[in-house]
Design a protein around this motif. Structure first.
Motif, PDB file in Angstrom:
ATOM      1  N   PRO A 231       0.772  -1.244  -0.035  1.00 22.68           N
ATOM      2  CA  PRO A 231       0.032   0.101  -0.064  1.00 22.68           C
ATOM      3  C   PRO A 231       0.958   1.165   0.072  1.00 22.68           C
ATOM      4  N   VAL A 232       0.531   2.472  -0.577  1.00 20.87           N
ATOM      5  CA  VAL A 232       1.040   3.358  -0.902  1.00 20.87           C
ATOM      6  C   VAL A 232       0.282   4.547   0.137  1.00 20.87           C
ATOM      7  N   THR A 233       0.981   5.145   0.936  1.00 18.07           N
ATOM      8  CA  THR A 233       0.310   6.112   1.959  1.00 18.07           C
ATOM      9  C   THR A 233       0.664   7.410   1.257  1.00 18.07           C
ATOM     10  N   VAL A 234      -0.363   8.219   1.348  1.00 19.53           N
ATOM     11  CA  VAL A 234      -0.398   9.541   0.786  1.00 19.53           C
ATOM     12  C   VAL A 234      -0.359  10.463   1.718  1.00 19.53           C
ATOM     13  N   HIS A 235       0.504  11.438   1.791  1.00 18.03           N
ATOM     14  CA  HIS A 235       0.533  12.723   2.853  1.00 18.03           C
ATOM     15  C   HIS A 235       0.175  13.965   2.313  1.00 18.03           C
TER      16      HIS A 235
ATOM     17  N   ASP B 167       9.106   8.290  -1.162  1.00 18.30           N
ATOM     18  CA  ASP B 167      10.172   7.653  -1.756  1.00 18.30           C
ATOM     19  C   ASP B 167      11.383   8.518  -1.541  1.00 18.30           C
ATOM     20  N   PRO B 168      12.496   7.883  -0.976  1.00 14.84           N
ATOM     21  CA  PRO B 168      13.822   8.741  -0.469  1.00 14.84           C
ATOM     22  C   PRO B 168      14.694   9.187  -1.631  1.00 14.84           C
ATOM     23  N   VAL B 169      15.017  10.449  -1.622  1.00 14.69           N
ATOM     24  CA  VAL B 169      16.262  10.966  -2.522  1.00 14.69           C
ATOM     25  C   VAL B 169      17.405  11.166  -1.608  1.00 14.69           C
TER      26      VAL B 169
ATOM     27  N   LEU C 240      10.723  12.425  -1.955  1.00 13.44           N
ATOM     28  CA  LEU C 240      10.817  12.722  -3.341  1.00 13.44           C
ATOM     29  C   LEU C 240      10.078  14.130  -3.396  1.00 13.44           C
ATOM     30  N   SER C 241       9.069  14.153  -2.824  1.00 13.06           N
ATOM     31  CA  SER C 241       7.972  15.348  -3.461  1.00 13.06           C
ATOM     32  C   SER C 241       7.646  16.135  -2.012  1.00 13.06           C
TER      33      SER C 241
END
Length: 198
Positions: free
Chosen positions: A24-28, A69-71, A95-96
Motif C-alpha cells: 500500500p502507498v500512503t499519501v500525505h 520515496d527517498p532522495v 521525493l516530493s
C-alpha cells in the motif's frame, strides 16, 4: 462446471498473490507550522551544517512509487553547528513536497541543512528549515561561529545501506517463497479435483 471452478480458483490465486506483492502507498499532505527558533533547532535536530550538494540520487520510478520515496543528497560539508560529521555526508528527503520532502536541492549549490534522525541516516524536509545558503543570512547570524567537519571519514552510512539492501532482499525472498507455496497448493488442488472427476 470444471471451467467455472478453475476460473474461480485462478481468480482467487491471483488475488492472493497480489496481496503479497503490492504494497500500500500512503499519501500525505504536507503543511508546515511556524518555523522553529534557532534555539529549538539546536535542541531538536541531530545535525546542523552548511554544505555543497555533490550528487543527488533519486529513486527509480518503476510501476509502484510514492511521493515519500527517498532522495539521497550527498554533501561536501563546510561548517557544522551540531553533530559529528565527516567532510562528506548524505542526507535523505522525500521525493516530493506533497510528502514534506525538500525539492530544492541542486548539484553544486550550497545549503544550510537542519537534519533529524539517526546520525547514520540523516533526514530533512520541507518544514525543517533547510534552505539555500543565499537565503540563510538570518539563520547564520543567529547560529554564530561553527566548527569544521572531522577530517576522518565517519562510518555508519555504508553499513546502514548494506543492512537496508539485505532487508529488501530478505523481503523479496519471503514473497517469492510464499508465491511458490501458493502455486504448489493450487496445482495440488487442481490435481485432486481432476482425480475426483475421473
Amino acid at each position: 462446471m470444471w471451467k467455472s471452478r478453475t476460473m474461480i480458483l485462478l481468480s482467487f490465486l491471483f488475488m492472493l498473490i497480489a496481496l503479497f506483492i503490492v504494497e500500500p502507498v500512503t499519501v500525505h499532505a504536507c503543511s508546515c507550522a511556524e518555523p522553529p527558533s534557532i534555539e529549538d533547532q539546536m535542541n531538536r535536530k541531530t545535525a546542523i551544517f552548511t554544505g555543497k550538494v555533490l550528487s543527488l540520487t533519486k529513486p527509480d520510478k518503476g510501476k509502484f512509487w510514492s511521493s515519500a520515496d527517498p532522495v539521497k543528497a550527498q554533501f561536501e560539508v563546510k561548517t557544522v553547528w551540531k553533530g559529528k560529521l565527516g567532510s562528506q555526508t548524505a542526507v535523505y528527503t522525500a521525493l516530493s513536497s506533497a510528502s514534506c520532502g525538500y525539492e530544492g536541492f541542486e548539484v553544486n549549490k550550497e545549503y544550510i541543512v537542519f537534519a533529524y534522525g539517526d546520525p547514520d541516516r540523516l533526514e530533512t524536509g520541507l518544514c525543517e528549515g533547510t534552505k539555500t545558503l543565499a537565503s540563510a543570512k538570518e539563520d547564520l547570524k543567529a547560529l554564530g561561529a561553527g566548527y569544521e567537519p572531522s577530517k576522518e571519514p565517519i562510518s555508519g552510512e555504508a553499513s546502514y545501506e548494506m543492512s537496508t539492501s539485505k532487508e529488501e532482499t530478505d523481503n523479496r525472498l519471503i514473497i517469492i517463497g510464499l508465491c511458490a507455496v501458493i502455486l504448489i497448493a493450487f496445482l495440488l488442488l487442481v490435481l485432486a479435483l481432476r482425480r475426483r472427476r475421473s
